[in-house]
Enzyme design. Sequence first.
Site, PDB file in Angstrom:
ATOM      1  N   ASN A  46      34.688  42.052  28.384  1.00 24.12           N
ATOM      2  CA  ASN A  46      33.769  41.019  27.902  1.00 24.12           C
ATOM      3  C   ASN A  46      32.373  41.605  27.744  1.00 24.12           C
ATOM      4  OD1 ASN A  46      33.884  41.064  30.779  1.00 24.12           O
ATOM      5  ND2 ASN A  46      32.988  39.022  30.930  1.00 24.12           N
ATOM      6  N   CYS A  57      34.628  37.579  24.583  1.00 17.79           N
ATOM      7  CA  CYS A  57      35.646  37.765  25.619  1.00 17.79           C
ATOM      8  C   CYS A  57      36.316  39.135  25.515  1.00 17.79           C
ATOM      9  CB  CYS A  57      36.723  36.689  25.496  1.00 17.79           C
ATOM     10  SG  CYS A  57      36.228  35.067  26.095  1.00 17.79           S
ATOM     11  N   GLU A  59      39.446  39.811  25.475  1.00 27.11           N
ATOM     12  CA  GLU A  59      40.569  39.804  24.539  1.00 27.11           C
ATOM     13  C   GLU A  59      40.085  40.053  23.108  1.00 27.11           C
ATOM     14  OE1 GLU A  59      39.817  37.633  26.847  1.00 27.11           O
ATOM     15  OE2 GLU A  59      41.581  36.777  27.817  1.00 27.11           O
ATOM     16  N   CYS A  93      40.813  32.415  23.199  1.00 28.25           N
ATOM     17  CA  CYS A  93      41.495  33.716  23.151  1.00 28.25           C
ATOM     18  C   CYS A  93      42.997  33.563  23.003  1.00 28.25           C
ATOM     19  CB  CYS A  93      41.133  34.553  24.369  1.00 28.25           C
ATOM     20  SG  CYS A  93      39.471  35.236  24.208  1.00 28.25           S
TER      21      CYS A  93
HETATM   22  N1  THU Z   1      36.131  35.709  29.728  1.00 28.59           N
HETATM   23  C1  THU Z   1      36.910  36.636  29.080  1.00 28.59           C
HETATM   24  O1  THU Z   1      36.445  37.744  28.772  1.00 28.59           O
HETATM   25  N2  THU Z   1      38.173  36.297  28.757  1.00 28.59           N
HETATM   26  C2  THU Z   1      38.744  35.091  29.070  1.00 28.59           C
HETATM   27  O2  THU Z   1      39.816  34.780  28.562  1.00 28.59           O
HETATM   28  C3  THU Z   1      38.074  34.203  30.031  1.00 28.59           C
HETATM   29  C4  THU Z   1      36.594  34.384  30.087  1.00 28.59           C
HETATM   30  C5  THU Z   1      34.740  36.058  30.031  1.00 28.59           C
HETATM   31  C6  THU Z   1      33.750  35.347  29.167  1.00 28.59           C
HETATM   32  C7  THU Z   1      32.501  35.419  30.032  1.00 28.59           C
HETATM   33  O3  THU Z   1      31.852  36.650  29.759  1.00 28.59           O
HETATM   34  C8  THU Z   1      33.036  35.440  31.444  1.00 28.59           C
HETATM   35  O4  THU Z   1      34.419  35.734  31.359  1.00 28.59           O
HETATM   36  C9  THU Z   1      32.865  34.129  32.191  1.00 28.59           C
HETATM   37  O5  THU Z   1      33.395  33.079  31.462  1.00 28.59           O
END
Ligand code: THU
Length: 135
Positions: A46, A57, A59, A93
Amino acid sequence: MVDDQLMHALVQAARAARERAYAPYSKFAVGAALLDDHGRLHAGCNIENAAFPQSQCAEASAIAHLVLTGGRRILAAAVVGVAVDPVTPCGGCRQRLREFATDDVPIWIADLQIVRAHYTLGQLLPASFGPEHLA
Ligand code: THU
């Protein structure tokens, strides 16, 4: 069918990617890794932004790398995060993964020590809308 050894390699790649997360605001680091239709692994973390909605994110980062290097299918995925509950992909995602994956694609959810949960994309995003609808 993706064997367990490859799934564990995906988990390891996602753990390594998580170490690179840029998450100064939430302090919540996430890593993801994808297996493509050429047998290649693609990892992502992320990437947050001071303008919060512009954050990306893990993903999405991994999908960007998959597409950039010529991948068009996701055959398996792993997501790694550290929380009380297993860190499953967010709703957005799940749909991003759906673009390149079918319902049967395995998605393993892990933390730094163990694999916490096993899903398929169809379990995480049932009755989904996908590219076939536009064909
Ligand atoms: N986050 C992800 O990278 N993937 C997910 O599927 C869930 C959430 C990240 C986004 C943000 O930077 C942090 O987690 C908190 O929500």
